[in-house]
Design a protein around this motif. Structure first.
Motif, PDB file in Angstrom:
ATOM      1  N   GLY A 245       0.801  -1.218   0.000  1.00  0.00           N
ATOM      2  CA  GLY A 245       0.000   0.000   0.000  1.00  0.00           C
ATOM      3  C   GLY A 245       0.830   1.263   0.000  1.00  0.00           C
ATOM      4  O   GLY A 245       2.054   1.249   0.224  1.00  0.00           O
ATOM      5  N   TYR A 246       0.152   2.370  -0.226  1.00  0.00           N
ATOM      6  CA  TYR A 246       0.771   3.698  -0.334  1.00  0.00           C
ATOM      7  C   TYR A 246       0.390   4.506   0.900  1.00  0.00           C
ATOM      8  O   TYR A 246      -0.779   4.573   1.294  1.00  0.00           O
ATOM      9  CB  TYR A 246       0.262   4.369  -1.608  1.00  0.00           C
ATOM     10  N   ASP A 247       1.388   5.120   1.525  1.00  0.00           N
ATOM     11  CA  ASP A 247       1.168   5.950   2.707  1.00  0.00           C
ATOM     12  C   ASP A 247       0.681   7.329   2.250  1.00  0.00           C
ATOM     13  O   ASP A 247       1.475   8.236   1.987  1.00  0.00           O
ATOM     14  CB  ASP A 247       2.470   6.074   3.502  1.00  0.00           C
ATOM     15  N   ARG A 248      -0.628   7.484   2.168  1.00  0.00           N
ATOM     16  CA  ARG A 248      -1.205   8.724   1.659  1.00  0.00           C
ATOM     17  C   ARG A 248      -0.944   9.901   2.586  1.00  0.00           C
ATOM     18  O   ARG A 248      -0.725  11.029   2.120  1.00  0.00           O
ATOM     19  CB  ARG A 248      -2.710   8.525   1.454  1.00  0.00           C
ATOM     20  N   LYS A 249      -0.924   9.668   3.877  1.00  0.00           N
ATOM     21  CA  LYS A 249      -0.698  10.766   4.822  1.00  0.00           C
ATOM     22  C   LYS A 249       0.690  11.367   4.628  1.00  0.00           C
ATOM     23  O   LYS A 249       0.872  12.578   4.721  1.00  0.00           O
ATOM     24  CB  LYS A 249      -0.862  10.264   6.258  1.00  0.00           C
TER      25      LYS A 249
END
Length: 472
Positions: A245-249
């Motif tokens: 996953g991608y760390d959007r924060k």
């Protein structure tokens, strides 16, 4: 046990990347090369899996194949254990075990099986794509050549690549066939004319065509459109399952590296370029993601060049990516583990306690009985099946019953390994002594136990609606 709802982007949000366009046409994916710790680990895993898969048909245990499914003769060998058609009910436990293993693995690691162990991924990424890169060059060269005119260089590379693909497909097909016929017999078939072994030749040719079409053209569409496992992903994982996953924060808002207001993501699209299904991991968890970890290596490489911490794209749970805490051991994991262990125990007990032979008492087709003066005669056949790999000797002995006269073969029959024989048996009783159903029982003793088979003697004063019994 909440399920995960995969994101569906609206027309007002950023465009979803995929190998399929909005109109349903194919968006041909040309993944770029990627280097990193996960890429190295996957290459090692792929090499080990391919080597083991290709070597197993050659391995023999006690003179027999370690793993072979001889459908023609209904004989199956599994790492020292032998089975025949009467043992097919054990297949239920095997398939159940595989199913629970996948469910358990998915609840922990998402689609890690797809990216690391699935044969589709192993052969495509471990055999066919490396050959494609070797012949046609890196991603940019392949895309430029595909868009360019047909010249001598393009024709030579395309023809060479597809000839190599046919050879690889034939190799995969023949090794696959080797799991259903012995390797020496496979080589004998390959050296003889196709007309001498038409079935094997047809299977090898058909499988070569299927593998070539799949790995040369269909590719990721199998994972996206046909494989049911990918479609089950949203109900098999939860917020605590480990996914790519991608760390959007941390990554948003995207911007140039020199922009102090921007997040860690510089929008280089390197994660899209290396994805074998053409998705943008920054759009969240998607059905098309096979957890191959290529985007992790690609992003880490960019972060290293920028002097920023790794992990913008990483293995983590959805809770972890949102800044929360990941619970690895949770109720559904324990439940899947318990069900898997129960299946394993039951399968082990069923396999170890299965009978090593079958015995059935069958009535000879035709007249149910014959009158010979004052005597009534019934003809039976006792069918013996030896489920051991070696020859076995059996002792057949009728159980005495008042009024019954037996005619059975003399001696103790020997049955070849994984073979069967039929023995004629005649039973006679005086008509005057028949007062109802007369049971007949025969005791069969084998090397590892005994069984009693039963039937019913039929005469003129007894209805024939009740069929003979079988071994309990």
């Amino acid at each position: 046990m909440s399920q995960v709802h995969l994101p569906v982007l609206s027309s007002e949000s950023e465009e979803m990347q995929s190998s399929l366009r909005a109109d349903g046409s194919r968006n041909w994916v040309q993944p770029a090369d990627v280097h990193g710790r996960f890429a190295r680990a996957r290459k090692i895993v792929f090499l080990l899996l391919v080597v083991v898969w290709a070597v197993v048909p050659w391995v023999r245990i006690d003179g027999r194949p370690a793993l072979m499914l001889d459908v023609e003769h209904r004989q199956f060998f599994l790492f020292g254990a032998t089975f025949n058609a009467q043992d097919l009910w054990l297949l239920f436990f095997l398939l159940t075990g595989i199913g629970f293993s996948l469910v358990f693995l998915t609840s922990l690691l998402g689609r890690a099986w797809c990216g690391w162990g699935c044969p589709q991924t192993v052969f495509l990424e471990g055999l066919f794509r490396p050959v494609e890169r070797l012949i046609e060059g890196p991603r940019e060269a392949r895309i430029r050549r595909d868009k360019g005119p047909w010249n001598g260089d393009k024709i030579a590379r395309k023809v060479g690549k597809h000839l190599a693909f046919v050879v690889l497909a034939a190799f995969v097909a023949h090794v696959f066939v080797g799991y259903f016929v012995s390797v020496p017999r496979l080589f004998e078939m390959m050296k003889s004319r196709p007309a001498e072994h038409p079935e094997a030749f047809a299977w090898a040719a058909a499988l070569t065509a299927v593998f070539y079409g799949n790995f040369a053209r269909f590719r990721e569409q199998l994972c996206i459109g046909l494989c049911p496992y990918g479609r089950m992903q949203s109900v098999l994982i939860d917020q605590d399952s480990l996914v790519v996953g991608y760390d959007r924060k941390r990554g948003e808002p995207r911007g140039k590296a020199s922009d102090p207001e921007a997040g860690a993501c510089v929008d280089c699209t390197r994660c899209i370029a290396v994805c074998p299904t053409g998705i943008d991991i920054r759009n969240g968890l998607q059905l098309d993601c096979i957890a191959c970890t290529s985007c992790i290596d690609a992003c880490d490489e960019v972060m290293d060049k920028l002097g920023r911490p790794r992990g913008l794209v990483r293995y983590d749970s959805l809770n972890g990516l949102a800044g929360g805490k990941t619970r690895i051991l949770r109720l559904r994991v324990w439940l899947y583990l318990a069900l898997g262990l129960v299946g394993l125990v039951v399968a082990t007990i069923a396999t170890r306690t299965r009978s090593t032979f079958e015995a059935n008492l069958l009535r000879v087709p035709g007249m149910p009985f014959v009158l010979d003066g004052d005597e009534v005669r019934n003809a039976f056949t006792i069918h013996l099946v030896n489920k051991r790999p070696d020859a076995a000797t059996f002792h057949v002995e009728p159980e005495p019953a008042p009024g019954l006269t037996w005619v059975v073969p003399t001696g103790e029959p020997t049955v070849a390994g994984l073979g069967g024989i039929s023995l004629p048996i005649s039973v006679t009783v005086k008509r005057s002594e028949m007062k109802g159903n007369v049971p007949v029982r025969i005791r069969v003793r084998g090397p590892e136990g005994e069984r009693v088979v039963e039937g019913t003697f039929i005469g003129p004063t007894v209805g024939i609606g009740k069929s003979e019994g079988h071994a309990p």
